[in-house]
Write an enzyme that holds these catalytic residues in place. Structure first.
Site: not given
Ligand code: TRP
Length: 339
Positions: A117, A197, A200
């Site tokens: 991240k 995977k 959204k």
């Protein structure tokens, strides 16, 4: 440890990403529903985790509500578990601070999710992303949960939770059980692209509450066997993501028939995808109906979450009393454990 419990306790958390998609459902929530019968379950919508990533305050409430509606529609029964918003139980952040003082900085820097991240942002990264797994440990330890249903990607975070439980116990006396991951048999659902995977943010998802037309349209775009260019080419079900979904959702006879008819080019990719659309439409129908009922009575959703937060706080306050006592924090008055 001062509690005598008849059942093991489960805690898990999910980020408020709006309505659930198939990946969340088959990868996690279906299992959460099953666990309610065997364990005492606390399930949290972790809004304080979500704010560590860029988010939009204008759309956030709807995303949180969408997650709550989906979880209830998917089968979480407020009579059998406590479903609550993390930010409505302030003890999560309180315990998080305490655990921060026990957390080894090196271990936080080594977290794969943190490294992913933070990417190339260097020191511009917000500290919340680094502390993310400490807050997660607080979520778990606050309820003295012994088991935590998570996917593979969370195993490292759980290891930190155990480190922190151990460090606390060593420093201040036996207080927390070391939580064990409850790994679901790997149902990693790939997205419509058949490559990555389902998520959204990639837009490769089918929502469990999507209406039938949306499901048909999205299934129309699903990737199948890239080498099957013409309708008459034989297909290779073993490389086809839609066939993987059949194995998850269809009965034995259908799986067998699709396998044979795909290989022999009796069944075309588009027909197969529309067959899958119908299967999904039926499978999620009861959930769509329950969601519509809940949406018609938004005050019910709030009542369920408020009751969940009350139940969670009863446990959380008790743990915090014990924690403060163990840590030798001088208190002018012992807080009564009331709800
Ligand atoms: N980090 C978890 C995820 O992204 C969500 C989470 C937050 C969680 N707190 C938790 C999971 C506590 C299990 C237990 O999936």
């Amino acid at each position: 440890m001062t509690d005598a419990r008849s059942r093991s306790r489960v805690l898990s958390g999910i980020q408020p990403t709006g309505e659930l998609h198939m990946g969340n459902y088959f990868g996690a929530v279906e299992n959460w529903v099953r666990l309610m019968d065997e364990f005492e379950c606390f399930y949290s919508i972790v809004d304080y985790h979500a704010i560590t990533a860029g988010y939009n305050p204008a759309t956030f409430p709807a995303a949180v509500e969408g997650m709550a509606v989906s979880l209830l529609a998917a089968g979480l029964d407020p009579g059998k578990c406590s479903l609550f918003l993390q930010s409505e139980v302030p003890e999560h952040t309180e315990l998080c601070w305490i655990l921060t003082s026990l957390a080894p900085l090196g271990q936080l820097y080594r977290m794969t999710q943190f490294k992913d991240k933070s990417g190339d942002q260097g020191e511009a990264i917000n500290a919340g992303l680094l502390m993310y797994p400490v807050l997660q440990a607080a979520d778990i330890l606050l309820y003295k949960a012994d088991r935590v249903p998570v996917g593979e990607d969370q195993v490292q975070h759980l290891e930190l939770s155990r480190t922190l439980a151990r460090r606390f116990n060593n420093a201040f006396g036996d207080t927390f059980p070391e939580p064990q991951p409850l790994l679901t048999e790997a149902k990693r659902i790939l997205g419509l692209d058949g490559q990555t995977k389902m998520s959204k943010s990639k837009g490769n998802h089918i929502g469990i509450l999507d209406d039938p037309d949306t499901i048909r349209t999205k299934m129309g775009t699903a990737f199948t066997d890239p080498q099957r260019l013409r309708r008459t080419d034989p297909g290779r079900p073993w490389v086809c993501n839609v066939f993987t979904w059949h194995k998850l959702l269809s009965d034995e006879a259908t799986i067998e028939r699709v396998d044979v008819e795909c290989r022999s080019a009796v069944l075309g990719c588009f027909e197969d995808k529309m067959m899958m659309a119908d299967i999904l439409i039926e499978r999620f129908r009861p959930m769509r109906e329950r969601a519509a009922e809940l949406r018609a009575r938004p005050e019910t959703i709030r009542e369920i979450l408020a009751a969940g937060a009350d139940a969670a706080r009863r446990v959380a306050r008790e743990t915090m009393e014990e924690v403060r006592e163990a840590m030798g924090l001088w208190q002018t008055k012992r807080g009564p454990v009331t709800a």
